[in-house]
Design an enzyme around this catalytic site. Structure first.
Site, PDB file in Angstrom:
ATOM      1  N   CYS A 133       5.636  -0.294   7.115  1.00 30.27           N
ATOM      2  CA  CYS A 133       5.314   0.874   6.283  1.00 30.27           C
ATOM      3  C   CYS A 133       6.533   1.233   5.457  1.00 30.27           C
ATOM      4  O   CYS A 133       7.652   1.218   5.972  1.00 30.27           O
ATOM      5  CB  CYS A 133       4.936   2.041   7.191  1.00 30.27           C
ATOM      6  SG  CYS A 133       4.510   3.538   6.291  1.00 30.27           S
ATOM      7  N   LEU A 134       6.311   1.551   4.187  1.00 30.96           N
ATOM      8  CA  LEU A 134       7.438   1.917   3.323  1.00 30.96           C
ATOM      9  C   LEU A 134       8.131   3.190   3.813  1.00 30.96           C
ATOM     10  O   LEU A 134       9.290   3.412   3.496  1.00 30.96           O
ATOM     11  CB  LEU A 134       6.965   2.093   1.874  1.00 30.96           C
ATOM     12  CG  LEU A 134       6.482   0.797   1.195  1.00 30.96           C
ATOM     13  CD1 LEU A 134       5.920   1.101  -0.189  1.00 30.96           C
ATOM     14  CD2 LEU A 134       7.613  -0.225   1.113  1.00 30.96           C
ATOM     15  N   GLY A 148       0.835  -1.203   0.000  1.00 34.33           N
ATOM     16  CA  GLY A 148       0.000   0.000   0.000  1.00 34.33           C
ATOM     17  C   GLY A 148       0.864   1.244   0.000  1.00 34.33           C
ATOM     18  O   GLY A 148       1.998   1.222   0.493  1.00 34.33           O
ATOM     19  N   GLN A 201       3.320   9.890   0.812  1.00 29.41           N
ATOM     20  CA  GLN A 201       4.597   9.181   0.965  1.00 29.41           C
ATOM     21  C   GLN A 201       5.558   9.470  -0.189  1.00 29.41           C
ATOM     22  O   GLN A 201       6.750   9.184  -0.080  1.00 29.41           O
ATOM     23  CB  GLN A 201       4.369   7.665   1.081  1.00 29.41           C
ATOM     24  CG  GLN A 201       3.620   7.277   2.358  1.00 29.41           C
ATOM     25  CD  GLN A 201       3.405   5.782   2.435  1.00 29.41           C
ATOM     26  OE1 GLN A 201       2.404   5.271   1.967  1.00 29.41           O
ATOM     27  NE2 GLN A 201       4.355   5.065   2.999  1.00 29.41           N
ATOM     28  N   HIS A 260      -2.296   7.808   6.905  1.00 27.46           N
ATOM     29  CA  HIS A 260      -1.306   8.650   6.214  1.00 27.46           C
ATOM     30  C   HIS A 260      -1.937   9.960   5.741  1.00 27.46           C
ATOM     31  O   HIS A 260      -1.289  11.006   5.741  1.00 27.46           O
ATOM     32  CB  HIS A 260      -0.743   7.919   4.985  1.00 27.46           C
ATOM     33  CG  HIS A 260       0.351   6.948   5.296  1.00 27.46           C
ATOM     34  ND1 HIS A 260       1.557   7.323   5.852  1.00 27.46           N
ATOM     35  CD2 HIS A 260       0.439   5.610   5.113  1.00 27.46           C
ATOM     36  CE1 HIS A 260       2.329   6.254   5.985  1.00 27.46           C
ATOM     37  NE2 HIS A 260       1.673   5.196   5.548  1.00 27.46           N
ATOM     38  N   HIS A 314      -4.602   1.844   7.820  1.00 23.62           N
ATOM     39  CA  HIS A 314      -3.200   2.278   7.871  1.00 23.62           C
ATOM     40  C   HIS A 314      -2.958   3.372   6.822  1.00 23.62           C
ATOM     41  O   HIS A 314      -2.381   4.420   7.123  1.00 23.62           O
ATOM     42  CB  HIS A 314      -2.285   1.060   7.624  1.00 23.62           C
ATOM     43  CG  HIS A 314      -0.833   1.386   7.456  1.00 23.62           C
ATOM     44  ND1 HIS A 314       0.142   0.897   8.286  1.00 23.62           N
ATOM     45  CD2 HIS A 314      -0.186   2.145   6.529  1.00 23.62           C
ATOM     46  CE1 HIS A 314       1.326   1.360   7.883  1.00 23.62           C
ATOM     47  NE2 HIS A 314       1.153   2.118   6.810  1.00 23.62           N
ATOM     48  N   GLU A 315      -3.436   3.124   5.590  1.00 15.95           N
ATOM     49  CA  GLU A 315      -3.215   4.100   4.509  1.00 15.95           C
ATOM     50  C   GLU A 315      -4.016   5.378   4.750  1.00 15.95           C
ATOM     51  O   GLU A 315      -3.522   6.482   4.478  1.00 15.95           O
ATOM     52  CB  GLU A 315      -3.579   3.499   3.146  1.00 15.95           C
ATOM     53  CG  GLU A 315      -2.745   2.292   2.719  1.00 15.95           C
ATOM     54  CD  GLU A 315      -1.243   2.518   2.788  1.00 15.95           C
ATOM     55  OE1 GLU A 315      -0.792   3.658   2.584  1.00 15.95           O
ATOM     56  OE2 GLU A 315      -0.519   1.547   3.053  1.00 15.95           O
TER      57      GLU A 315
HETATM   58 NI    NI Z   1       2.395   3.213   5.544  1.00 14.26          NI
END
Ligand code: NI
Length: 175
Positions: free
Chosen positions: A94-95, A46, A51, A140, A136-137
């Site tokens: 998470c990236l 995701g 990000q 962000h 989660h997304e």
């Molecule tokens: Ni994330």
């Protein structure tokens, strides 16, 4: 399509609240294509636009397993309409928080409304891992990372490690 650079914590840009998307047009679809390619290359399941430094309410996701064909999903201006009282714990990563994982508790089911890749309104009932991923997304989009759900002690420990890793790579720290 192009791979964009993923911003990693600690970084003030990740704390921004993203803005509503006004129009789903070809420019936006090109951005979503880039986001998807960036996510696949990372690799991750995701990615939210913030990000890659774009503060718009856009999420891409693909939860297909390695042996399954790709199943990209796109969520524009997502909203949670309903969340279950029942909670579930998953280990999240998470990236933007590379190589760090920890358990986060969230509602097990959420009903969401969003615009799809073509700008059509959709409603979807998400459960289990998909429900966790979308929450989660969506965090962000509010400037929240999964580590913000952990104790202050754990969060600070992770942030210190990330900061140290960044210094090791000679990356300059934005103010
Ligand atoms: Ni994330």
């Amino acid at each position: 399509m192009a791979i964009r650079q993923i911003i990693t914590a600690p970084d003030i840009r990740l704390k921004q609240v993203s803005e509503q998307v006004d129009a789903v047009d070809d420019d936006l679809r090109a951005l979503m294509d880039d986001m998807l390619e960036t996510m696949y290359a990372a690799p991750g399941v995701g990615l939210a636009a913030i990000q890659i430094g774009i503060s718009q309410r856009i999420i891409v996701m693909d939860l297909a397993r390695d042996e399954e064909p790709p199943a990209p999903r796109y969520f524009i201006n997502p909203e949670i309409l309903e969340a279950s009282e029942e909670l579930v714990i998953y280990e999240e990563g998470c990236l933007s928080v590379p190589e760090m994982y920890d358990e986060v508790e969230r509602p097990n089911k959420v009903r969401i409304r969003y615009l799809d890749y073509h700008g059509n309104p959709q409603e979807h009932e998400c459960e289990e891992f998909l429900a966790t991923c979308i929450q989660h997304e969506m965090d962000h989009l509010e400037g929240i990372l999964f580590i913000d759900h952990l104790s202050k002690l754990k969060r600070n420990m992770i942030l210190r490690k990330l900061q140290k890793a960044k210094r090791g790579q000679g990356e300059t720290q934005p103010a």
